[in-house]
Design an enzyme around this catalytic site. Structure first.
Site, PDB file in Angstrom:
ATOM      1  N   LYS B 132       0.863  -1.184   0.000  1.00  0.00           N
ATOM      2  CA  LYS B 132       0.000   0.000   0.000  1.00  0.00           C
ATOM      3  C   LYS B 132       0.894   1.227   0.000  1.00  0.00           C
ATOM      4  O   LYS B 132       1.603   1.492   0.975  1.00  0.00           O
ATOM      5  CB  LYS B 132      -0.907   0.011   1.230  1.00  0.00           C
ATOM      6  N   GLY B 220     -10.877   7.584   6.598  1.00  0.00           N
ATOM      7  CA  GLY B 220     -11.927   8.564   6.839  1.00  0.00           C
ATOM      8  C   GLY B 220     -13.268   7.983   7.238  1.00  0.00           C
ATOM      9  O   GLY B 220     -14.179   8.719   7.621  1.00  0.00           O
ATOM     10  N   THR B 242      -8.806   3.107  12.142  1.00  0.00           N
ATOM     11  CA  THR B 242      -9.239   3.837  13.333  1.00  0.00           C
ATOM     12  C   THR B 242     -10.720   3.629  13.639  1.00  0.00           C
ATOM     13  O   THR B 242     -11.105   3.569  14.815  1.00  0.00           O
ATOM     14  CB  THR B 242      -8.941   5.336  13.162  1.00  0.00           C
TER      15      THR B 242
END
Lengths: 66, 290
Positions: B132, B220, B242
């Protein structure tokens, strides 16, 4: 002989190869990867890879990340 | 694959009276085999997860097991020489026999450090070449530096890497990265770790419509509905860290995310009804007795 190991000054014996340094750090057999002066040193080359004074050695491992 | 029940139930005369439409009714009523492929590797789960920010390794493992994720991102960092010798390593907690690793270049602010990081990761993982790529622009937003990202992507592709690339929700840049040879393009929903959800649905939709490689929303997502929206927009998957790790109960949130990804995917495949401004009665108008 002085090198920079993971960003910090470190005194090591002269005439040590990479395999010797890894052994000194008790990292032999650990899952790590190494670069010297921003160039990758493959595990297969540890044996016999000379370490010179002031080399910048980075030893990395995997951590959790996103 | 149609469900067994649908195959075995004979068509009744009533069923035959239904008018034919151009809607694809061959679509199974439940999705049993809707695999996702990137760089020639096949995956069942469309939820990709990060492995950072958890309380401890046990919570990491529990949440990731619950999420059903098969691809997990990892970071590479300096070893703590002489410290924490007995601390379990992430690669032991999430062994390669069970997971596909996606080493990232998090923390890289220029192309060259990103390339070095990928080479170290490939060496660390015995030649594993799926990475990534993220090259960040500044600390405050962690928005991608697209110029540096393009440079790094080119160098990595030329060096034999399969690059899944993090980028802005910019359809032009997404297409450019695809054309260069990135194996997947991963536009942000919102800034990394912000939990703001998909800020620009139209751009994500446009990126999906233009693409021939998998598109994954990366970064996000805040909660399950955000993940569902990404999938309803036609994304091939969602990568998050997260949103799960910083939930009050990460394992429960991992479960919610798994379901949201599946629900969003099925809704996308089912084809949603057109939205209308005014009402349309659900009960028949004919036969009213008053």
């Amino acid at each position: 002989m002085q090198i920079y190991l993971n960003g910090e000054e470190k005194q090591i014996p002269a005439n040590l190869d990479m395999a010797g340094l890894i052994g000194l750090l008790e990292l032999t057999g650990q899952r790590i990867a190494v670069e010297v002066n921003e160039e990758l040193v493959p595990r297969s080359s540890f044996e016999g890879h000379p370490i010179k004074a002031n080399d910048r050695v980075e030893i990395i491992h995997a951590v959790g990340g996103g | 694959m149609p469900s067994v029940a649908a195959e075995q139930t004979p068509a009744t005369p009533l069923n035959n009276q239904f008018p034919k439409t151009d809607i694809d009714r061959s679509m199974p009523n439940e999705i049993h085999n809707d695999s996702f492929s990137v760089a020639g590797r096949e995956f069942t789960s469309r939820l990709l997860v990060g492995t950072g920010k958890y309380k401890d390794m046990q919570e990491t493992r529990d949440a990731i097991d619950t999420s059903g994720a098969e691809i997990v991102t990892i970071a590479v960092r300096r070893t703590n020489i002489g410290q924490n010798k007995d601390e379990p390593n992430i690669l032991e907690v999430l062994p390669p026999s069970e997971f596909t690793y996606l080493p990232n270049t998090a923390g890289c602010f220029d192309a060259q450090t990103a390339v070095r990081t990928c080479r170290l990761a490939r060496e660390l993982l015995d030649g594993h070449n799926l990475v990534k790529l993220e090259v960040l622009g500044d600390e405050k937003t962690l928005f991608p530096d697209v110029v540096q990202t393009l440079q790094a992507a080119e160098e990595l592709i030329n060096d034999g890497f399969d690059v899944m690339v993090y980028t802005n929700d910019d359809p032009i840049m997404a297409k450019r990265l695809e054309e260069m040879g990135c194996v997947a393009v991963m536009p942000l929903a919102a800034p990394i770790g912000s939990g703001l959800g998909i800020r620009n649905r139209l751009n994500i939709r446009t990126i999906v419509e233009n693409a021939k490689v998998p598109i994954l929303v990366d970064a996000g997502v805040g909660t399950a509905s955000d993940a569902a929206v990404a999938m309803e927009l036609g994304c091939d998957g969602v990568l998050m860290n997260t949103a799960i790790a910083a939930a009050q109960n990460p394992v429960l949130m991992a479960s919610a995310m798994k379901k949201a990804i599946q629900a969003g995917r099925e809704a996308y495949l089912a084809g949603r009804m057109p939205a209308k401004r005014f009402a349309s009665a659900s009960s028949p108008v004919d036969g009213l007795f008053f």
